[in-house]
Design an enzyme around this catalytic site. Structure first.
Site, PDB file in Angstrom:
ATOM      1  N   GLY A 109       0.824  -1.199   0.000  1.00 23.53           N
ATOM      2  CA  GLY A 109       0.000   0.000   0.000  1.00 23.53           C
ATOM      3  C   GLY A 109       0.856   1.245   0.000  1.00 23.53           C
ATOM      4  O   GLY A 109       2.068   1.183   0.220  1.00 23.53           O
ATOM      5  N   PRO A 110       0.256   2.406  -0.228  1.00 25.68           N
ATOM      6  CA  PRO A 110       1.009   3.665  -0.267  1.00 25.68           C
ATOM      7  C   PRO A 110       1.560   4.016   1.111  1.00 25.68           C
ATOM      8  O   PRO A 110       1.149   3.442   2.119  1.00 25.68           O
ATOM      9  CB  PRO A 110      -0.025   4.680  -0.747  1.00 25.68           C
ATOM     10  CG  PRO A 110      -1.345   4.062  -0.452  1.00 25.68           C
ATOM     11  CD  PRO A 110      -1.167   2.586  -0.536  1.00 25.68           C
ATOM     12  N   PRO A 111       2.501   4.969   1.157  1.00 24.51           N
ATOM     13  CA  PRO A 111       3.092   5.341   2.456  1.00 24.51           C
ATOM     14  C   PRO A 111       2.058   5.912   3.415  1.00 24.51           C
ATOM     15  O   PRO A 111       1.133   6.617   3.023  1.00 24.51           O
ATOM     16  CB  PRO A 111       4.118   6.416   2.072  1.00 24.51           C
ATOM     17  CG  PRO A 111       4.382   6.217   0.616  1.00 24.51           C
ATOM     18  CD  PRO A 111       3.119   5.686   0.032  1.00 24.51           C
ATOM     19  N   GLY A 112       2.228   5.596   4.697  1.00 22.01           N
ATOM     20  CA  GLY A 112       1.421   6.205   5.731  1.00 22.01           C
ATOM     21  C   GLY A 112       0.072   5.577   5.991  1.00 22.01           C
ATOM     22  O   GLY A 112      -0.723   6.129   6.745  1.00 22.01           O
ATOM     23  N   VAL A 113      -0.220   4.415   5.394  1.00 18.86           N
ATOM     24  CA  VAL A 113      -1.539   3.805   5.608  1.00 18.86           C
ATOM     25  C   VAL A 113      -1.539   2.851   6.809  1.00 18.86           C
ATOM     26  O   VAL A 113      -2.568   2.271   7.127  1.00 18.86           O
ATOM     27  CB  VAL A 113      -2.028   3.056   4.347  1.00 18.86           C
ATOM     28  CG1 VAL A 113      -2.225   4.027   3.202  1.00 18.86           C
ATOM     29  CG2 VAL A 113      -1.063   1.941   3.966  1.00 18.86           C
ATOM     30  N   GLY A 114      -0.371   2.669   7.454  1.00 19.49           N
ATOM     31  CA  GLY A 114      -0.349   1.872   8.680  1.00 19.49           C
ATOM     32  C   GLY A 114       0.117   0.445   8.511  1.00 19.49           C
ATOM     33  O   GLY A 114      -0.264  -0.426   9.301  1.00 19.49           O
ATOM     34  N   LYS A 115       0.976   0.169   7.525  1.00 18.71           N
ATOM     35  CA  LYS A 115       1.426  -1.204   7.302  1.00 18.71           C
ATOM     36  C   LYS A 115       2.300  -1.696   8.458  1.00 18.71           C
ATOM     37  O   LYS A 115       2.076  -2.780   8.999  1.00 18.71           O
ATOM     38  CB  LYS A 115       2.199  -1.279   5.975  1.00 18.71           C
ATOM     39  CG  LYS A 115       1.408  -0.866   4.760  1.00 18.71           C
ATOM     40  CD  LYS A 115       2.199  -1.017   3.480  1.00 18.71           C
ATOM     41  CE  LYS A 115       3.362  -0.059   3.393  1.00 18.71           C
ATOM     42  NZ  LYS A 115       2.944   1.369   3.344  1.00 18.71           N
ATOM     43  N   THR A 116       3.290  -0.888   8.827  1.00 18.88           N
ATOM     44  CA  THR A 116       4.198  -1.301   9.900  1.00 18.88           C
ATOM     45  C   THR A 116       3.493  -1.318  11.250  1.00 18.88           C
ATOM     46  O   THR A 116       3.675  -2.250  12.056  1.00 18.88           O
ATOM     47  CB  THR A 116       5.413  -0.359   9.950  1.00 18.88           C
ATOM     48  OG1 THR A 116       6.022  -0.312   8.653  1.00 18.88           O
ATOM     49  CG2 THR A 116       6.431  -0.840  10.966  1.00 18.88           C
ATOM     50  N   SER A 161      -5.611   4.475 -18.849  1.00 24.08           N
ATOM     51  CA  SER A 161      -6.966   4.677 -18.322  1.00 24.08           C
ATOM     52  C   SER A 161      -7.570   6.024 -18.703  1.00 24.08           C
ATOM     53  O   SER A 161      -8.754   6.263 -18.443  1.00 24.08           O
ATOM     54  CB  SER A 161      -6.957   4.531 -16.798  1.00 24.08           C
ATOM     55  OG  SER A 161      -6.176   5.537 -16.207  1.00 24.08           O
ATOM     56  N   LYS A 215      -9.780   6.143  -7.307  1.00 25.97           N
ATOM     57  CA  LYS A 215     -10.307   7.123  -8.262  1.00 25.97           C
ATOM     58  C   LYS A 215     -11.692   7.621  -7.842  1.00 25.97           C
ATOM     59  O   LYS A 215     -11.998   8.818  -7.938  1.00 25.97           O
ATOM     60  CB  LYS A 215     -10.362   6.503  -9.655  1.00 25.97           C
ATOM     61  CG  LYS A 215      -8.980   6.231 -10.245  1.00 25.97           C
ATOM     62  CD  LYS A 215      -9.076   5.576 -11.612  1.00 25.97           C
ATOM     63  CE  LYS A 215      -7.686   5.332 -12.201  1.00 25.97           C
ATOM     64  NZ  LYS A 215      -7.711   4.684 -13.512  1.00 25.97           N
TER      65      LYS A 215
END
Length: 820
Positions: A365-372, A689, A732
């Site tokens: 996922g993109p940075p800052g979404v809470g993966k870690t 797209s 989107k």
């Protein structure tokens, strides 16, 4: 008295039989011409010697077969012996007698006559060979050479004796002299004494010389080796003694011994695998033999310490309460339903089976979404320890597998090092930024991870430093990545991919209210009464001061506000209360950093709102097209990539194929240029797209029909006008909702992705499924009342094909048939 018959006695070649006293000898054979001192203690022997001295007679000297017998009988004595004279007799204080005796001539016992008061025997003297032939001379020379070689090897033969032997010309005397000085067994010397023929005696003597020379050679080699070893041992002993003395003065020796004792206790207490147990004891034995100051001892000690500090069999107990785990996950994170569900499934299966290999999850996922932070929550929910290894910038395979112990400063790889930090064999192990690894001449670290992340192999992971199999199968590995395209496919194949999409505005608002604001209040020393941050203010921060899929920058901006409020509180007092709304954000955060993407306020010709997806989420993509006099050129600007340029070409070809259908002159492309521009030209843009967006702008510009401002669209276009599916639909649609777009046109084949979109969004944004460009134009273009977009007679077939069909007669027959 024992009497022997004539036939029992050996037959000599002499003819003189004389009676002599017999002196039985122990462990010695006397040869003719040999002077030997004898110590005599037996009463019979002493009486025999005294009788000989008084009568000035010769005495017969013969060896005992067994030296241990004190009172020998006739059968215990060799028949062959030597007649000798007593040169000197000396009685010693202890009662024994020392006699100096010289051998004279070989003789053989013919009979035993009496044994009281001493043995008397009848003997026959053996003749002395006087003739010296060529063979005898050759034998003498050979024996002489052999004796000289023997003398060089033996330290018992002096140079004077060698010179004396070399000067002897009598073969019998030569043989007897050499035999007397050889270190032979009594039986071997007796064999030489009994050899009457001189040539035969010399041959036997040479044989025994060769044996003795070989023995002395081997002894010499062994002595040299032993001496060298002893010198080294003595040197080591001397140096070690010096070191012990120094260490005793410094007090280090006792410390090292105490350290070894403590290490031995640790080894005995530590639960290791069978292989590790054998290896650590082997290394410990080596360490005990080493000096504590040596470099090798330090290497071995470090190796043992690494083995003992690893959690070979230490485990934490898993929490099996699914409801509690779910509560922990929800408490720490808002949303993220898919990864939470996967963790709960894992716990459920483990509860039922009691034993399961740790899953390999990959949060993308993109940075800052809470993966870690989600990985940390998984550890808290399961009751396991947590370790995090960042792989960003790792380019050396040895970072994963370690270096071999032969290298100076070698260490285990990061996997083993972090397991030491984890202190358990079943932690949650987060491999952060797995997509940021690179490769150079030192190897590919992603290839080393293949074994680590393969459930079928990682039960026997072999680190180069330890060189032992380590079981990683109970570890719950969680990897994180921003994108998948930089992760090798074999590595992707070993992981279960779970995508974490960007947060919606509603989700960001909830996260900020539930987590971020409270966290920053605490971090900046504020009470809830010091600051009132309204929902509109938080939305203003999200829209105008951040541009991200996660909430990292949102937290920074909230922290910035809290710091400024903290300064105010310090100045004005702890009871100060600050209220911040959407209109007062610029006072604390400055002018807005980002333009908030809104839909256009009115319908315009050639201006279409598209949708794009980036690493930070979805974006509104305004597309402009203008028509001007020219020669049919298509100009594309806005830093468009190759794929996007090809989409514009495909859109134009579609329009040209539908000119009469759309009411456009057939030869328009010969008289006008079309310029397409996508604003924010410094930002690279690419992807297929935007195909229907570009085509809609071209049709609008050519037909002078405006495009509805409240509609956005996304989809790939083909030459036949078909609309193909796209990716990133959720992001989107979120961007469209944020920009206050009320209707979005999406490909028919993306219908399956609608369920991922939050229901709150679907209530405010209408989704229209389209499968052809004609449907897109009907929805997007603004028509006058009663106006039709397409000419009725042309509505089904593109004009260009119809015109070719109508003019078959004017084109070659082959082309006409192909068109038909």
């Amino acid at each position: 008295m024992f009497n022997m018959t004539k036939k029992d006695l050996p037959q000599g070649s002499g003819d003189e039989n004389l009676i002599y006293p017999l002196l039985p000898l122990r462990d010695v054979v006397v040869f003719p011409n040999m002077v030997v001192p004898l110590f005599v203690g037996r009463e019979k022997s002493i009486k025999a010697l005294e009788y000989v001295m008084s009568q000035e007679k010769e005495i017969f000297l013969s060896s005992q077969k067994d030296a241990k017998i004190d009172n020998p009988s006739e059968k215990d004595i060799y028949l062959f012996g030597t007649l000798g004279t007593v040169l000197q007799l000396l009685r010693l204080p202890d009662g024994t007698v020392k006699a100096l005796i010289e051998g004279k001539q070989r003789a053989v016992i013919k009979s035993f006559l009496d044994d009281q008061p001493f043995f008397t025997v009848e003997v026959e003297k053996l003749p002395i060979q006087s003739e010296v032939g060529l063979e005898t001379k050759a034998l003498m020379r050979t024996v002489n050479d052999g004796f000289q070689e023997y003398a060089k090897l033996s330290d018992k033969i002096g140079k004077d004796l060698v010179a004396t032997v070399s000067s002897i010309e009598d073969p019998s005397r030569l043989a007897d002299t050499i035999a007397a000085h050889l270190t032979l067994k009594v039986s071997d010397k007796q064999e030489l004494l009994e050899a009457e023929n001189v040539d035969r005696r010399l041959e036997k003597l040479f044989e025994k010389l060769r044996v003795e020379i070989h023995i002395l050679t081997v002894e010499s080699r062994l002595k040299t080796r032993v001496k060298r070893q002893m010198e080294k041992t003595q040197k080591d002993y001397y140096l070690n003694e010096q070191m012990r003395a120094i260490q005793k003065e410094m007090g280090t020796k006792d410390d090292f011994k105490a350290e070894l004792d403590e290490l031995e206790k640790k080894i005995k207490r530590k639960r290791l695998s069978k292989e590790a147990h054998g290896r650590v004891w082997q290394e410990y034995k080596k360490l005990k033999m080493m000096s504590p100051m040596s470099a090798e001892a330090s290497v071995v000690r470090n190796y043992i310490d690494w083995i003992l500090t690893l959690p070979w069999r230490e485990r934490t107990k898993d929490k099996m309460d699914i409801e509690e785990a779910e509560a922990v996950l929800n408490e720490d994170h808002y949303g993220l339903e898919k990864p939470k569900l996967r963790i709960l499934e894992y716990l459920a299966v483990q509860t039922l089976t009691k034993k399961i290999k740790g899953p390999i999850l990959c949060f993308v996922g993109p940075p800052g979404v809470g993966k870690t932070s989600l990985a940390k929550s998984v550890a808290r929910a399961t009751g396991r320890n947590f370790v995090r290894l960042s792989l960003g910038g790792v380019r050396d395979e040895a970072e994963i597998r370690g270096h071999r112990r032969t290298y100076i400063g070698a260490l285990p790889g990061k996997i083993i090092q972090y397991l030491k930090k984890a202190k358990s064999n079943n932690p949650v192990f987060c491999l952060d930024e797995v997509d940021k690894m690179s490769t150079d001449f030192r190897g590919d670290p992603s290839a080393a991870l293949l074994e680590v992340l393969d459930p079928e192999q990682n039960f026997a992971f072999n680190d180069h430093y330890l060189d032992l199999d380590y079981d990683l199968s109970e570890i719950l590995f969680i990897t994180t990545a921003n994108t998948l395209h930089s992760i090798p496919l074999p590595l992707q194949d070993r992981m279960e991919i779970i995508r974490l999409p960007g947060y919606t505005e509603v989700e960001k608002l909830s996260i900020a209210k539930q987590f971020l604001v409270k966290k920053q209040f605490e971090a900046n020393g504020l009470d809830t009464g010091n600051l009132d941050l309204s929902d509109q203010a938080i939305l203003g921060i999200i829209r105008q001061y951040t541009k991200e899929s996660g909430v990292r920058n949102l937290e920074r901006e909230i922290s910035s506000i809290c710091r400024k409020v903290a300064r105010t509180v310090v100045k004005e007092g702890k009871d100060t209360k600050v209220r911040i709304g959407a209109t007062s954000l610029d006072k604390y955060l400055g002018v807005p950093k980002f333009r908030f993407g809104h839909a256009e306020e009115k319908d315009e010709v050639g201006l279409t709102t598209g949708l794009a997806w980036t690493d930070v989420g979805g974006e509104l993509l305004q597309t402009e097209a203008v028509v001007m006099p020219g020669k049919g050129n298509l100009v594309l600007t806005g830093k468009l990539g190759d794929v996007m340029q090809e989409s514009a070409q495909a859109g134009l070809s579609y329009v040209r194929s539908r000119t009469r259908h759309l009411g456009i002159p057939d030869d328009f492309y010969e008289k006008v240029d079309i310029h397409i521009h996508v604003p924010e030209g410094a930002i690279p843009k690419d992807g297929p797209s935007a195909g229907i967006t570009l085509a809609t702008s071209i049709v609008s510009a050519l037909t002078r029909r405006p495009v509805r401002h409240d509609i956005a669209m996304t989809g790939e276009i083909t030459l036949r006008g078909r609309v193909l599916p796209i990716g990133g639909l959720k992001e989107k649609i979120l961007a469209a909702h944020r920009g206050e777009v009320t209707k979005v046109l999406i490909p028919m084949e993306n219908k399956k992705d609608i369920e991922d979109i939050p229901k709150k969004i679907l209530k405010k944004v209408e989704l229209v499924l389209v499968d052809h460009m004609d449907s897109v134009l009907k929805e997007a273009l603004v028509l006058e009342e009663g106006e039709k977009l397409f000419a009725p007679e042309e509505e089904c077939e593109p004009f260009c094909i119809e015109s070719i069909k109508k003019s078959k007669s004017s084109i070659p027959e082959e082309t006409a048939q192909l068109v038909s």
